[in-house]
Design an enzyme around this catalytic site. Structure first.
Site, PDB file in Angstrom:
ATOM      1  N   LYS A  12       2.130  -4.073  -8.969  1.00 45.39           N
ATOM      2  CA  LYS A  12       1.465  -2.948  -9.656  1.00 45.39           C
ATOM      3  C   LYS A  12       2.355  -1.715  -9.467  1.00 45.39           C
ATOM      4  O   LYS A  12       2.343  -1.084  -8.416  1.00 45.39           O
ATOM      5  CB  LYS A  12       0.078  -2.771  -9.034  1.00 45.39           C
ATOM      6  CG  LYS A  12      -0.517  -1.401  -9.059  1.00 45.39           C
ATOM      7  CD  LYS A  12      -0.871  -0.912 -10.437  1.00 45.39           C
ATOM      8  CE  LYS A  12      -1.350   0.525 -10.344  1.00 45.39           C
ATOM      9  NZ  LYS A  12      -0.232   1.491 -10.516  1.00 45.39           N
ATOM     10  N   SER A  20       0.521   6.916  -0.583  1.00 42.03           N
ATOM     11  CA  SER A  20      -0.148   7.959   0.206  1.00 42.03           C
ATOM     12  C   SER A  20      -1.156   7.367   1.191  1.00 42.03           C
ATOM     13  O   SER A  20      -1.673   6.263   0.995  1.00 42.03           O
ATOM     14  CB  SER A  20      -0.871   8.908  -0.740  1.00 42.03           C
ATOM     15  OG  SER A  20      -1.906   8.211  -1.399  1.00 42.03           O
ATOM     16  N   GLU A  60       2.963   1.308   4.121  1.00 49.26           N
ATOM     17  CA  GLU A  60       4.091   2.220   4.406  1.00 49.26           C
ATOM     18  C   GLU A  60       3.667   3.559   3.818  1.00 49.26           C
ATOM     19  O   GLU A  60       3.664   3.735   2.603  1.00 49.26           O
ATOM     20  CB  GLU A  60       5.362   1.746   3.699  1.00 49.26           C
ATOM     21  CG  GLU A  60       5.803   0.353   4.073  1.00 49.26           C
ATOM     22  CD  GLU A  60       6.636   0.337   5.341  1.00 49.26           C
ATOM     23  OE1 GLU A  60       6.965   1.418   5.861  1.00 49.26           O
ATOM     24  OE2 GLU A  60       6.935  -0.771   5.809  1.00 49.26           O
ATOM     25  N   CYS A 110      10.125   9.347   1.463  1.00 45.85           N
ATOM     26  CA  CYS A 110       9.126   9.175   2.532  1.00 45.85           C
ATOM     27  C   CYS A 110       9.658   9.651   3.880  1.00 45.85           C
ATOM     28  O   CYS A 110       8.923  10.227   4.674  1.00 45.85           O
ATOM     29  CB  CYS A 110       8.682   7.726   2.600  1.00 45.85           C
ATOM     30  SG  CYS A 110      10.020   6.572   2.833  1.00 45.85           S
ATOM     31  N   GLU A 166       1.835  16.474   4.553  1.00 47.50           N
ATOM     32  CA  GLU A 166       3.023  16.103   3.800  1.00 47.50           C
ATOM     33  C   GLU A 166       3.012  16.767   2.418  1.00 47.50           C
ATOM     34  O   GLU A 166       2.033  16.670   1.697  1.00 47.50           O
ATOM     35  CB  GLU A 166       3.049  14.585   3.626  1.00 47.50           C
ATOM     36  CG  GLU A 166       4.283  14.131   2.920  1.00 47.50           C
ATOM     37  CD  GLU A 166       4.310  12.629   2.728  1.00 47.50           C
ATOM     38  OE1 GLU A 166       3.314  12.087   2.246  1.00 47.50           O
ATOM     39  OE2 GLU A 166       5.335  12.013   3.062  1.00 47.50           O
TER      40      GLU A 166
HETATM   41  P1  NAD Z   1      -0.301   7.055  -4.296  1.00 46.80           P
HETATM   42  O1  NAD Z   1      -0.944   6.495  -3.095  1.00 46.80           O
HETATM   43  O2  NAD Z   1      -1.107   7.975  -5.149  1.00 46.80           O
HETATM   44  O3  NAD Z   1       0.175   5.917  -5.284  1.00 46.80           O
HETATM   45  C1  NAD Z   1       0.929   4.828  -4.845  1.00 46.80           C
HETATM   46  C2  NAD Z   1       0.523   3.610  -5.615  1.00 46.80           C
HETATM   47  O4  NAD Z   1      -0.836   3.329  -5.327  1.00 46.80           O
HETATM   48  C3  NAD Z   1       0.620   3.767  -7.138  1.00 46.80           C
HETATM   49  O5  NAD Z   1       1.090   2.564  -7.688  1.00 46.80           O
HETATM   50  C4  NAD Z   1      -0.802   3.989  -7.549  1.00 46.80           C
HETATM   51  O6  NAD Z   1      -1.101   3.567  -8.851  1.00 46.80           O
HETATM   52  C5  NAD Z   1      -1.543   3.146  -6.538  1.00 46.80           C
HETATM   53  N1  NAD Z   1      -2.946   3.545  -6.343  1.00 46.80           N
HETATM   54  C6  NAD Z   1      -3.479   4.782  -6.463  1.00 46.80           C
HETATM   55  N2  NAD Z   1      -4.813   4.721  -6.234  1.00 46.80           N
HETATM   56  C7  NAD Z   1      -5.125   3.436  -5.951  1.00 46.80           C
HETATM   57  C8  NAD Z   1      -6.323   2.750  -5.622  1.00 46.80           C
HETATM   58  N3  NAD Z   1      -7.505   3.379  -5.552  1.00 46.80           N
HETATM   59  N4  NAD Z   1      -6.254   1.430  -5.381  1.00 46.80           N
HETATM   60  C9  NAD Z   1      -5.071   0.773  -5.434  1.00 46.80           C
HETATM   61  N5  NAD Z   1      -3.907   1.355  -5.773  1.00 46.80           N
HETATM   62  C10 NAD Z   1      -3.935   2.680  -6.028  1.00 46.80           C
HETATM   63  O7  NAD Z   1       1.030   7.709  -3.792  1.00 46.80           O
HETATM   64  P2  NAD Z   1       2.219   8.303  -4.656  1.00 46.80           P
HETATM   65  O8  NAD Z   1       1.753   9.660  -5.042  1.00 46.80           O
HETATM   66  O9  NAD Z   1       2.603   7.357  -5.726  1.00 46.80           O
HETATM   67  O10 NAD Z   1       3.436   8.317  -3.615  1.00 46.80           O
HETATM   68  C11 NAD Z   1       3.675   9.390  -2.778  1.00 46.80           C
HETATM   69  C12 NAD Z   1       3.237   9.065  -1.386  1.00 46.80           C
HETATM   70  O11 NAD Z   1       3.812   7.840  -0.932  1.00 46.80           O
HETATM   71  C13 NAD Z   1       3.699  10.088  -0.395  1.00 46.80           C
HETATM   72  O12 NAD Z   1       2.687  10.386   0.513  1.00 46.80           O
HETATM   73  C14 NAD Z   1       4.881   9.413   0.323  1.00 46.80           C
HETATM   74  O13 NAD Z   1       5.227   9.855   1.570  1.00 46.80           O
HETATM   75  C15 NAD Z   1       4.472   8.017   0.335  1.00 46.80           C
HETATM   76  N6  NAD Z   1       5.658   7.162   0.415  1.00 46.80           N
HETATM   77  C16 NAD Z   1       5.883   6.458   1.563  1.00 46.80           C
HETATM   78  C17 NAD Z   1       7.009   5.655   1.710  1.00 46.80           C
HETATM   79  C18 NAD Z   1       7.273   4.857   2.953  1.00 46.80           C
HETATM   80  O14 NAD Z   1       8.179   4.028   2.970  1.00 46.80           O
HETATM   81  N7  NAD Z   1       6.536   5.019   4.016  1.00 46.80           N
HETATM   82  C19 NAD Z   1       7.890   5.552   0.637  1.00 46.80           C
HETATM   83  C20 NAD Z   1       7.642   6.277  -0.519  1.00 46.80           C
HETATM   84  C21 NAD Z   1       6.511   7.066  -0.611  1.00 46.80           C
END
Ligand code: NAD
Length: 494
Positions: A188, A242, A264, A299, A398
């Site tokens: 996804k 997130s 992650e 991240c 963050e």
């Molecule tokens: P997000 O959590 O909004 O989205 C990430 C993914 O989750 C997307 O594919 C989204 O469609 C999906 N998602 C959203 N709501 C969902 C739900 N209710 N159920 C299932 N899936 C759902 O985060 P983002 O805004 O895409 O990414 C940014 C965040 O990710 C930041 O906080 C960043 O630090 C973190 N991040 C962490 C790492 C790491 O390796 N630790 C790497 C990259 C990003």
């Protein structure tokens, strides 16, 4: 790298994108689509299928069928290895095309995207292709009249939910080990960065991955992501994104089949500069790169700069000077140092953090504003605040944008206390000439990754994962394989 080729590719029309289910491109069950808005100019680039719950369920059922009939796991390891290498070859052959498509979708500067996206994805897939025939089971040291065997089996259906900042790199961190271990996958991608990842899924099929083994559904997290989380037929969920979504996935697992969930998540990583750093100018350069590349949407970004008090003013002035020299703008220009913020929503959030930091009494040293608004794109200046207290919002939450908060410290103990005073624990760095101090800091700062006299750049041979609310489990290295296997004991009476 060739600006002419990049400029030619950037003009290509992007066809509408459908799901991948059972090796076929399929529209959403209700025909719905969603616009893909480019952060470069705010214009609609194309559309993708807006997945439904039924689409996700169909993809999961397909993946389950593919796993149960062993069309992939049942192939000889050498055959699976060949397919994965062929996939990496194709990613390399299409590297520029993938990188430009990804940049038009998510805004990362092209120089970084080429290395971090197709380059890293191909390397990751090769790494796990090579690993797959080197994972052995075990014989337990039992008494003479029994044989205790430990088999390592694929877990079944893996659900992988990917964020928008590095879709190919992070996608490959999940797909490489999951497929290498013989699992089926449902992917996804993020709403605002699905195009290059979906193209990479196409290439897996061109490489000979059997239909149904890798399925991918685009759409909203709250709809198709939730359906994946709540599925009774997904065995393992792997996620980068997130903390808010991570929490939800754990709830979904608890409410459904108690699937394993590996997260992650984000960070608030401390980059700690002591006065005895071997090269303060290099430390300043790397500190700026470590927070501002990809507009801070990394991240492991070093978003908290902790500087020893005696060098604080001069060091911050140097980082600010470097930040101001970094060119913000068109991510498809090879001269750009800082590309676009991924979405209008993300840009608005970044600017809100600027307002909050100012209201809480931090001092704005440079940046703080949106720029190049006339392009329609989402661009922001690299931004630095000093006087950020350890309790301030900017030190605790963050941003995931190009915003650096600086906090002074006097002693090693104080640096450790400030570094550890967040709920996160993803990455960090220490700059010092003292070997002893470096090792003490590695032990005392609570993170999954510590850098010494550098920041970022750890390759695929080492694990990446967080502690605390930065997550659990690891991507990269052989340790990542553990997420995608079950241990099965065979206890045999002889
Ligand atoms: P997000 O959590 O909004 O989205 C990430 C993914 O989750 C997307 O594919 C989204 O469609 C999906 N998602 C959203 N709501 C969902 C739900 N209710 N159920 C299932 N899936 C759902 O985060 P983002 O805004 O895409 O990414 C940014 C965040 O990710 C930041 O906080 C960043 O630090 C973190 N991040 C962490 C790492 C790491 O390796 N630790 C790497 C990259 C990003």
């Amino acid at each position: 790298m060739d600006q002419v080729r990049i400029d030619a590719l950037r003009k290509n029309a992007v066809p509408r994108r459908l799901h991948m289910i059972n090796g076929r491109h399929v529209a959403a069950s209700d025909g719905a689509t969603m616009d893909v808005v480019s952060p470069l100019d705010g214009q609609v680039l194309t559309t993708v299928a807006r997945g439904t719950v039924a689409d996700m369920q169909a993809a999961i059922a397909t993946a389950r069928q593919a796993f149960e009939d062993r069309r992939w796991a049942g192939q000889p390891p050498a055959a699976r290895k060949k397919v994965l290498h062929r996939w990496a070859d194709l990613i390399e052959a299409h590297a520029l095309e993938l990188a430009v498509l990804g940049v038009r979708d998510n805004g990362t500067e092209i120089g970084m995207a080429l290395k971090a996206e197709p380059g890293s994805a191909a390397a990751t897939i090769r790494y796990y292709a090579e690993a797959l025939d080197k994972v052995y089971g075990e014989i337990a040291p039992t008494q003479d009249d029994v044989l205790g065997m430990i088999h390592k089996e694929p877990v079944g259906v893996v659900g992988a939910i990917i964020p928008w900042n590095f879709p190919l790199m992070i996608g490959a961190w999940k797909l490489g080990p999951a497929l290498a271990m013989g699992n089926s996958v449902v992917l996804k991608p993020a709403e605002t960065a699905s195009l290059s990842l979906m193209r990479m899924v196409d290439l897996a099929h061109e490489a000979g991955l059997p239909d149904g083994v890798l399925n991918a559904i685009t759409g909203e997290g709250a709809v198709v992501g939730e359906a994946m989380g709540l599925s009774m037929d997904v065995d393992v969920l792997v996620f980068t994104g997130s903390g808010t979504t991570g929490r939800r996935l754990m709830e979904y697992a608890a409410r459904s089949n108690m699937k394993r969930v590996y997260l992650e998540l984000g960070g608030k990583s401390p980059n700690i500069v002591f006065a005895d750093a071997p090269n303060l100018d290099e430390a300043a350069q790397v500190a700026a790169q470590g927070i501002f590349r990809n507009a801070g949407q990394v991240c492991v970004a070093g978003s908290r700069l902790l500087v020893q008090a005696d060098i604080h003013d001069a060091f911050v002035a140097r980082v600010a000077e470097i930040a101001e020299s970094m060119r913000v703008g068109d991510p498809l220009s090879l001269e750009t140092a800082i590309g676009a913020v991924n979405s209008e929503t993300q840009l608005r959030q970044n600017l809100e953090f600027v307002q909050t930091a100012t209201a809480e009494g931090a001092e704005l040293v440079t940046g703080g504003s949106r720029v190049l608004q006339e392009t329609g794109g989402y661009f922001m200046q690299p931004t630095i605040f000093t006087g950020v207290t350890p309790q301030a919002t900017l030190a605790q939450k963050e941003v995931f944008g190009p915003v650096l908060g600086v906090t002074p410290f006097a002693s090693e103990d104080e640096a450790v206390n400030i570094a550890n005073a967040t709920v996160y624990g993803l990455a960090g760095a220490v700059w010092t000439s003292s070997l002893s101090r470096a090792h003490r800091m590695i032990r005392r700062v609570r993170t999954g990754v510590m850098h010494v006299n550098t920041y970022g750049g750890a390759d695929g041979t080492v694990p990446l994962g967080g502690v605390g609310q930065s997550g659990n489990g690891h991507d990269k290295s052989l340790h990542a394989l553990e997420k995608y296997i079950n241990l099965k004991t065979a206890w045999i009476k002889l």
